[in-house]
Write a protein that holds these residues in place. Structure first.
Motif, PDB file in Angstrom:
ATOM      1  N   GLN A   1      16.054  13.765  -3.523  1.00 13.11           N
ATOM      2  CA  GLN A   1      17.007  12.820  -2.650  1.00 13.11           C
ATOM      3  C   GLN A   1      16.569  12.121  -1.432  1.00 13.11           C
ATOM      4  OE1 GLN A   1      17.491  15.988  -3.523  1.00 13.11           O
ATOM      5  NE2 GLN A   1      19.750  16.487  -3.821  1.00 13.11           N
ATOM      6  N   ASP A   2      15.349  12.848  -0.882  1.00 13.11           N
ATOM      7  CA  ASP A   2      14.816  12.210   0.335  1.00 13.11           C
ATOM      8  C   ASP A   2      14.060  10.886   0.094  1.00 13.11           C
ATOM      9  OD1 ASP A   2      12.893  13.897  -1.015  1.00 13.11           O
ATOM     10  OD2 ASP A   2      11.819  14.461   0.717  1.00 13.11           O
ATOM     11  N   LEU A   3      13.154  10.835  -1.261  1.00  9.98           N
ATOM     12  CA  LEU A   3      12.604   9.823  -1.705  1.00  9.98           C
ATOM     13  C   LEU A   3      13.722   8.715  -2.232  1.00  9.98           C
ATOM     14  CD1 LEU A   3       9.966   8.708  -2.546  1.00  9.98           C
ATOM     15  CD2 LEU A   3       9.773   9.638  -4.715  1.00  9.98           C
ATOM     16  N   TYR A   4      14.413   9.083  -2.831  1.00 12.68           N
ATOM     17  CA  TYR A   4      15.711   8.268  -3.175  1.00 12.68           C
ATOM     18  C   TYR A   4      16.073   7.505  -1.922  1.00 12.68           C
ATOM     19  CZ  TYR A   4      20.261   6.055  -4.129  1.00 12.68           C
ATOM     20  OH  TYR A   4      21.373   5.459  -4.520  1.00 12.68           O
ATOM     21  N   TRP A   5      16.355   8.280  -0.957  1.00 14.26           N
ATOM     22  CA  TRP A   5      16.925   7.725   0.361  1.00 14.26           C
ATOM     23  C   TRP A   5      15.827   6.735   0.893  1.00 14.26           C
ATOM     24  CZ3 TRP A   5      15.490   7.863   5.375  1.00 14.26           C
ATOM     25  CH2 TRP A   5      16.218   7.269   6.686  1.00 14.26           C
ATOM     26  N   ALA A   6      14.517   6.943   0.908  1.00 16.70           N
ATOM     27  CA  ALA A   6      13.778   6.164   1.741  1.00 16.70           C
ATOM     28  C   ALA A   6      13.632   4.932   0.613  1.00 16.70           C
ATOM     29  CB  ALA A   6      12.335   6.838   1.673  1.00 16.70           C
ATOM     30  N   LEU A   7      13.499   4.864  -0.709  1.00 14.94           N
ATOM     31  CA  LEU A   7      13.145   3.934  -1.566  1.00 14.94           C
ATOM     32  C   LEU A   7      14.267   2.967  -1.270  1.00 14.94           C
ATOM     33  CD1 LEU A   7      11.657   5.705  -4.636  1.00 14.94           C
ATOM     34  CD2 LEU A   7      10.410   4.153  -3.165  1.00 14.94           C
ATOM     35  N   SER A   8      15.687   3.290  -1.080  1.00 13.08           N
ATOM     36  CA  SER A   8      16.697   2.529  -1.121  1.00 13.08           C
ATOM     37  C   SER A   8      16.812   2.008   0.323  1.00 13.08           C
ATOM     38  CB  SER A   8      17.779   3.266  -1.303  1.00 13.08           C
ATOM     39  OG  SER A   8      17.620   3.633  -2.629  1.00 13.08           O
ATOM     40  N   GLY A   9      15.993   0.928   0.548  1.00 15.10           N
ATOM     41  CA  GLY A   9      16.073  -0.013   1.740  1.00 15.10           C
ATOM     42  C   GLY A   9      15.208   0.580   2.832  1.00 15.10           C
ATOM     43  N   GLY A  10      14.191   1.441   2.595  1.00 11.27           N
ATOM     44  CA  GLY A  10      13.205   1.968   3.739  1.00 11.27           C
ATOM     45  C   GLY A  10      11.892   1.121   3.836  1.00 11.27           C
ATOM     46  N   GLY A  11      12.032  -0.053   3.097  1.00 13.60           N
ATOM     47  CA  GLY A  11      10.762  -0.712   3.166  1.00 13.60           C
ATOM     48  C   GLY A  11       9.882  -0.802   1.675  1.00 13.60           C
ATOM     49  N   PRO A  12       9.376  -1.820   1.206  1.00 12.46           N
ATOM     50  CA  PRO A  12       8.736  -1.881  -0.124  1.00 12.46           C
ATOM     51  C   PRO A  12       7.411  -1.510   0.042  1.00 12.46           C
ATOM     52  CG  PRO A  12       8.893  -3.812   0.953  1.00 12.46           C
ATOM     53  CD  PRO A  12       9.764  -3.251   1.822  1.00 12.46           C
ATOM     54  N   GLY A  13       6.691  -0.962  -0.989  1.00 10.26           N
ATOM     55  CA  GLY A  13       5.147  -0.451  -1.054  1.00 10.26           C
ATOM     56  C   GLY A  13       4.708   0.486  -0.137  1.00 10.26           C
ATOM     57  N   THR A  14       5.670   1.610   0.080  1.00 14.60           N
ATOM     58  CA  THR A  14       5.253   2.393   1.280  1.00 14.60           C
ATOM     59  C   THR A  14       5.267   3.734   0.616  1.00 14.60           C
ATOM     60  OG1 THR A  14       6.678   0.759   2.605  1.00 14.60           O
ATOM     61  CG2 THR A  14       6.515   3.116   3.480  1.00 14.60           C
TER      62      THR A  14
ATOM     63  N   PRO B   1       0.433  11.502   1.863  1.00 15.81           N
ATOM     64  CA  PRO B   1      -0.174  12.248   2.948  1.00 15.81           C
ATOM     65  C   PRO B   1      -1.176  11.516   3.675  1.00 15.81           C
ATOM     66  CG  PRO B   1      -0.416  13.507   1.233  1.00 15.81           C
ATOM     67  CD  PRO B   1       0.368  12.397   0.697  1.00 15.81           C
ATOM     68  N   ASP B   2      -2.064  10.839   2.794  1.00 16.73           N
ATOM     69  CA  ASP B   2      -3.280  10.146   3.226  1.00 16.73           C
ATOM     70  C   ASP B   2      -2.829   8.709   3.466  1.00 16.73           C
ATOM     71  OD1 ASP B   2      -4.763  12.420   2.894  1.00 16.73           O
ATOM     72  OD2 ASP B   2      -4.982  11.897   0.680  1.00 16.73           O
ATOM     73  N   ASP B   3      -1.722   8.142   3.712  1.00 13.40           N
ATOM     74  CA  ASP B   3      -1.304   6.954   3.840  1.00 13.40           C
ATOM     75  C   ASP B   3      -2.019   5.856   3.072  1.00 13.40           C
ATOM     76  OD1 ASP B   3       0.560   7.334   6.145  1.00 13.40           O
ATOM     77  OD2 ASP B   3      -1.211   7.930   7.122  1.00 13.40           O
ATOM     78  N   LEU B   4      -2.239   6.133   1.701  1.00 15.92           N
ATOM     79  CA  LEU B   4      -2.856   5.543   0.735  1.00 15.92           C
ATOM     80  C   LEU B   4      -1.955   3.893   0.504  1.00 15.92           C
ATOM     81  CD1 LEU B   4      -4.826   5.538  -1.951  1.00 15.92           C
ATOM     82  CD2 LEU B   4      -3.182   6.063  -3.185  1.00 15.92           C
ATOM     83  N   PHE B   5      -0.899   4.056   0.640  1.00 13.00           N
ATOM     84  CA  PHE B   5      -0.175   2.820   0.361  1.00 13.00           C
ATOM     85  C   PHE B   5       0.101   1.991   1.863  1.00 13.00           C
ATOM     86  CE2 PHE B   5       1.702   5.473  -2.826  1.00 13.00           C
ATOM     87  CZ  PHE B   5       1.068   4.778  -4.024  1.00 13.00           C
ATOM     88  N   TYR B   6      -0.273   0.878   1.781  1.00 17.64           N
ATOM     89  CA  TYR B   6      -0.343  -0.026   3.035  1.00 17.64           C
ATOM     90  C   TYR B   6       0.055  -1.371   3.278  1.00 17.64           C
ATOM     91  CZ  TYR B   6      -1.868  -3.014   7.023  1.00 17.64           C
ATOM     92  OH  TYR B   6      -2.327  -3.671   8.159  1.00 17.64           O
ATOM     93  N   GLY B   7       0.810  -1.961   3.849  1.00 13.47           N
ATOM     94  CA  GLY B   7       1.037  -3.143   4.226  1.00 13.47           C
ATOM     95  C   GLY B   7       1.606  -3.397   5.668  1.00 13.47           C
ATOM     96  N   PRO B   8       1.399  -4.719   6.228  1.00 18.49           N
ATOM     97  CA  PRO B   8       1.942  -4.965   7.504  1.00 18.49           C
ATOM     98  C   PRO B   8       3.436  -4.524   7.557  1.00 18.49           C
ATOM     99  CG  PRO B   8       0.614  -6.784   6.583  1.00 18.49           C
ATOM    100  CD  PRO B   8       0.879  -5.810   5.453  1.00 18.49           C
ATOM    101  N   THR B   9       3.649  -3.887   8.924  1.00 16.44           N
ATOM    102  CA  THR B   9       4.981  -3.457   9.387  1.00 16.44           C
ATOM    103  C   THR B   9       5.810  -2.483   8.163  1.00 16.44           C
ATOM    104  OG1 THR B   9       6.164  -5.373   8.351  1.00 16.44           O
ATOM    105  CG2 THR B   9       5.231  -5.763  10.372  1.00 16.44           C
ATOM    106  N   ILE B  10       4.927  -1.958   7.339  1.00 12.48           N
ATOM    107  CA  ILE B  10       5.648  -0.957   6.595  1.00 12.48           C
ATOM    108  C   ILE B  10       5.742   0.749   7.466  1.00 12.48           C
ATOM    109  CG2 ILE B  10       4.982  -2.045   4.541  1.00 12.48           C
ATOM    110  CD1 ILE B  10       3.258   0.540   3.979  1.00 12.48           C
ATOM    111  N   VAL B  11       6.505   1.598   7.096  1.00 11.86           N
ATOM    112  CA  VAL B  11       6.559   2.634   7.832  1.00 11.86           C
ATOM    113  C   VAL B  11       5.014   3.290   7.637  1.00 11.86           C
ATOM    114  CG1 VAL B  11       7.459   5.034   7.748  1.00 11.86           C
ATOM    115  CG2 VAL B  11       8.882   3.180   7.451  1.00 11.86           C
ATOM    116  N   GLY B  12       4.464   3.801   8.633  1.00 11.96           N
ATOM    117  CA  GLY B  12       2.927   4.350   8.650  1.00 11.96           C
ATOM    118  C   GLY B  12       1.876   3.508   8.711  1.00 11.96           C
ATOM    119  N   SER B  13       2.115   2.153   8.805  1.00  9.60           N
ATOM    120  CA  SER B  13       1.204   1.198   8.722  1.00  9.60           C
ATOM    121  C   SER B  13       0.141   1.340   9.918  1.00  9.60           C
ATOM    122  CB  SER B  13       1.569  -0.292   8.562  1.00  9.60           C
ATOM    123  OG  SER B  13       2.444  -0.654   9.699  1.00  9.60           O
TER     124      SER B  13
END
Length: 413
Positions: free
Chosen positions: A113-126, A387-399
């Protein structure tokens, strides 16, 4: 927004994942009814004809080349149907996603559910590499579509024009409450709305919704053009308004700002004053998208920015990218968006935020503006699945775990 670029990185090309499957009877504990499963490469012009042939419609982007599974739904996703059905993210039933550790998993309102919540509107490619999305579908039917325009007469003061704009803006809350959306374009001497979309209604319903505006325009003595057509299906409307070639590419520098409902109800004059100033003192094209959504529209709780739920309008301010000018010229235009235009809108919409898919990558307050109070929770979810912040994009969560070096390479912050 630059999320598709990164010097020295590995880009995953999902564009050819083009499957579109109509599911007539999707069943789960949280939804039962028609649905559509789409591969990650599906864009609007891939899905809509298939869905329409099945007698259905889905929430999709306006431009036919918008990727429905990627930035659109993962970033929120507003549509001509949003005031009636909700955001693109609100339609999500299940996500198939490859995690940073290589695991293929499914995220639904009852599983991960936490992943569903984040994917649904929490920013792409993240949070992972989404390979498919299943969304809710709706029975197709009539769509009332209107257009409204008026301009300043050579013999009149521009004050009359802007009084007409104020009448339009004051009616936006009632318009979105009625299920309609509208795209308006401002210039110093004119205002036009097209399309004005009202699903599952007819011409009479549309005219009733707009009557407060046309009555005010009549009182002002402002000549206007107002036309309404009823299309038998959503696809019939879409083919006329959004398929033409000029919609295939938008090469502009954008900035954006939400307009909360109370501003349109109680501070319309101040808002109009700012819009007038921007059209008269800058070269920006100002688009006013009247649209409303509620968390009650969603299949389940999701990470769509809380500011979306409080807004009845999204303002876009765009400057044309100038290919024949030096790079510094366009950097100056980006600076004008972020340091001149947007601050003026912020002054009349404090705390309102911006739509992360239609803003500017150089926005210095992107965490607050794009994610609001969701950011800290989203950061924890990203750390759990990446955990290693493999996925990156400008202004995504954790960028901000990375810095962009002077030569464009990414380095650990």
């Amino acid at each position: 927004m630059g999320k598709n670029v990164g010097a020295g990185s590995l880009g995953l090309w999902t564009h050819k994942l083009k499957s579109v499957e109509v599911i007539s009877n999707y069943y789960s504990t949280y939804y039962s009814g028609p649905a559509v499963k789409m591969g990650a490469g599906v864009v609007g012009e891939d899905a809509l004809p298939v869905v329409s042939k099945a007698g259905l419609r889905i929430v999709s982007g306006s431009c036919p080349t918008v990727g429905l599974v990627g930035g659109f739904a993962q970033g929120g996703g507003h549509s001509s149907l949003t005031s009636t059905y909700g955001m693109g993210a609100d339609q999500a039933l299940e996500w198939e996603v490859v995690l940073a550790n290589g695991t293929l998993t499914t995220a639904t309102p009852s599983k991960n559910q936490d992943l569903y919540w984040a994917l649904s509107g929490g920013g792409p490619g993240t949070y992972g590499v989404v390979v498919s999305l299943t969304v809710r579908a709706f029975k197709d039917g009539a769509v009332a579509v209107g257009s409204l325009s008026f301009s300043a007469d050579a013999n009149e003061s521009n004050d009359t024009l802007w009084a007409g704009v104020e009448a339009w803006l004051s009616n936006i809350p009632a318009l979105v409450d009625g299920g309609a959306t509208a795209i308006g374009i401002l210039s110093p001497t004119s205002f036009s709305v097209s399309p004005l979309v009202l699903p599952d209604r007819d011409e009479a319903n549309m005219r009733d919704l707009i009557a407060p505006v046309t009555t005010k325009l009549d009182i002002l003595g402002l000549e206007y053009s107002f036309n309404v057509t009823t299309f038998p299906t959503f696809m019939d409307f879409y083919n006329i308004y959004f398929i033409p070639p000029e919609w295939q590419l938008i090469d502009r520098i954008s900035g954006g700002r939400f307009v909360p409902r109370p501003v349109l109800q109680n501070s319309t004059a101040e808002f109009v004053s700012v819009l007038r100033d921007l059209t008269e003192t800058t070269d920006a094209m100002i688009a006013l998208v009247g649209v409303g959504s509620s968390i009650q529209d969603a299949i389940a709780p999701n990470a769509v920015a809380p500011q979306w739920r409080e807004a009845n309008m999204n303002v876009l301010a765009q400057l044309q990218w100038q290919y024949n000018q030096p790079w510094d010229f366009n950097l100056a235009q980006i600076d004008e968006i972020n340091n001149v235009i947007i601050p003026k809108l912020e002054a009349v919409t404090p705390g309102a935020g911006s739509y992360l898919n239609e803003a500017n990558f150089a926005n210095p307050t992107w965490k607050e503006d794009f994610y609001g109070g969701n950011y800290d929770k989203l950061r924890k979810i990203k750390k759990a699945y990446d955990p290693d912040d493999l996925f990156y994009g400008p202004t995504i969560v954790g960028s901000d775990a990375w810095n962009v070096a002077s030569d464009g390479r990414l380095c650990r912050a």
